[in-house]
Design an enzyme around this catalytic site. Sequence first.
Site, PDB file in Angstrom:
ATOM      1  CB  THR A 182      -1.404  -0.247   1.411  1.00  0.00           C
ATOM      2  OG1 THR A 182      -0.020  -0.305   2.246  1.00  0.00           O
ATOM      3  CG2 THR A 182      -2.341  -0.985   0.564  1.00  0.00           C
ATOM      4  CB  CYS A 208      -3.080   1.342   8.884  1.00  0.00           C
ATOM      5  SG  CYS A 208      -1.530   2.469   9.495  1.00  0.00           S
ATOM      6  CD  GLU A 263      -7.299  -1.003   8.053  1.00  0.00           C
ATOM      7  OE1 GLU A 263      -6.174  -0.469   8.272  1.00  0.00           O
ATOM      8  OE2 GLU A 263      -6.686  -2.596   8.079  1.00  0.00           O
ATOM      9  CG  LEU A 309       1.531   5.266  12.165  1.00  0.00           C
ATOM     10  CD1 LEU A 309       0.142   6.131  11.719  1.00  0.00           C
ATOM     11  CD2 LEU A 309       2.257   6.865  12.647  1.00  0.00           C
TER      12      LEU A 309
END
Length: 511
Positions: free
Chosen positions: A125, A257, A347, A426
Amino acid sequence: MRKEGAKLELDNDSTSIKEMLEAVRLAKEAQAKYQEFSQDQVDRIVKHVAEAAYQASEKLARIAVEETGMGVTEHKKIKNELGSMGVYQSIKDEKTVGIISENKKEKITEIAYPFGVIAGIVPTTNPTSTAFFKTLISLKSQNAIVVSPHPSAVKCTVEALQVCHDAAIEAGAPEGIIGWISRPTMAATTELMHHQDIQLILATGGGGLVRAAYSSGKPAYGVGPGNVPVYIDRSANVSKAVKLIVDSKTFDNGTICATEQAIVVHKNVKEMTIRELKNNGAYFLSASEKALLENVISPIRGKLNPAIVGKSAERIASMSGIKVPAGTRILIAEEDSIGKEIPFSIEKLSPIFALYTAADLEEAKKICQELLNIGGRGHSLALHTNDDDVTRMFGLEMPVSRVLVNTLASIGAAGATTGLTASLTLGCGSYGGNITADNITARHLINIKRIAYGIKDVEIPKPSQSIEKRVSNDEIVEQVIKKATGNQMKNIDTEMITQLVKSVIEQYQKS
């Protein structure tokens, strides 16, 4: 035919593993030299690599979109710029080599030392921006890095790494300090994570890959999935909030994300929110259209269809047999259910939204909590409000590592529109099963040893005499009894002898 396929797979694995082993060997040799470099030498190399990566941002964005079929070239360019100069600006002044701090009052000196060779796992991604980011923070912390690209993004990832490698060598880094697998396989990636000369793993990818990194027996930084709810409070500037949400959701077609996945709106501002969403290119699905899209989002309930990831709203609508106006930016369906088997609540990594209505603040928190619980705990939550009490309430109660207020969650979480550390990895903290809730950066890739001087005097007491006497008294009694029984004294009263001996000793000690 099946045998030929199996043989080809084995051959590919063998070639890939050989390439990985050589890359790790060279990286280890290079890192041994690199850890002797000064802070100035390291900083010069990091700056040169960041500048070269920044210059290649547009070219690599184009290659990434062409190869993966995901995202938007102009947006990937921005991500590449964040992953290069954005990251550089956030780390350039950090001390990562040798003595990094001296506290004269506490008499503590801190000395940094690197992990060694780092394994970097790069997703499809965000391939080029993540390659830039992981390379820069590894070099800044005096580590070498060997990268395993995603098989669907090999060309663009290797191209990005080549840019970094050439710039590093040009600036004086040892050959081999940046390595990669040009024909990655799962077998080679697994071997890389378990290699004895890999000291740390930076894993960005699917849940299975991150779990594999954690179970490798090596220190690992991995990230959990995002399923970011965004709450529009009744105090929000709705027009501004909706524009930010749509811009964030459509950024690179939702591949980050930290991108918002479901809108939770207070009932008092719902009508205004729907109007503004439509003004910003949203298409609201009918009940029948929603059913069609559900089967495209998740043909097998509980699993996301990878074919929609990073695709435009118009493209996904076409895949679903839904006709939408030209220029449609996002697809929205009203929803009141939450669960892994509810396609709109998971998601989606694409410009698709579920819209939930909350009767009050308590219900809004409940909906957000449930959305996070099905996937996304520990990651991020977005909030649009002008009420600081609401912000603090969400900050205290939500199981996330970042609460992003009145900004684009997608790039705000990565530090582009907020004061957070610029990062493409993250952490999700203990909520998400991660070791840290931080935005990962160079300081996470160094160890710190400490020189500590004594600054407090402590008097160590000697054993008290009474204890010594009690011990010796007991020994005397024991010896007397042994002697008495040894002489075969009949009808002996041992308790009487014990009391008699102790009495005599006490009288003696008093005198």
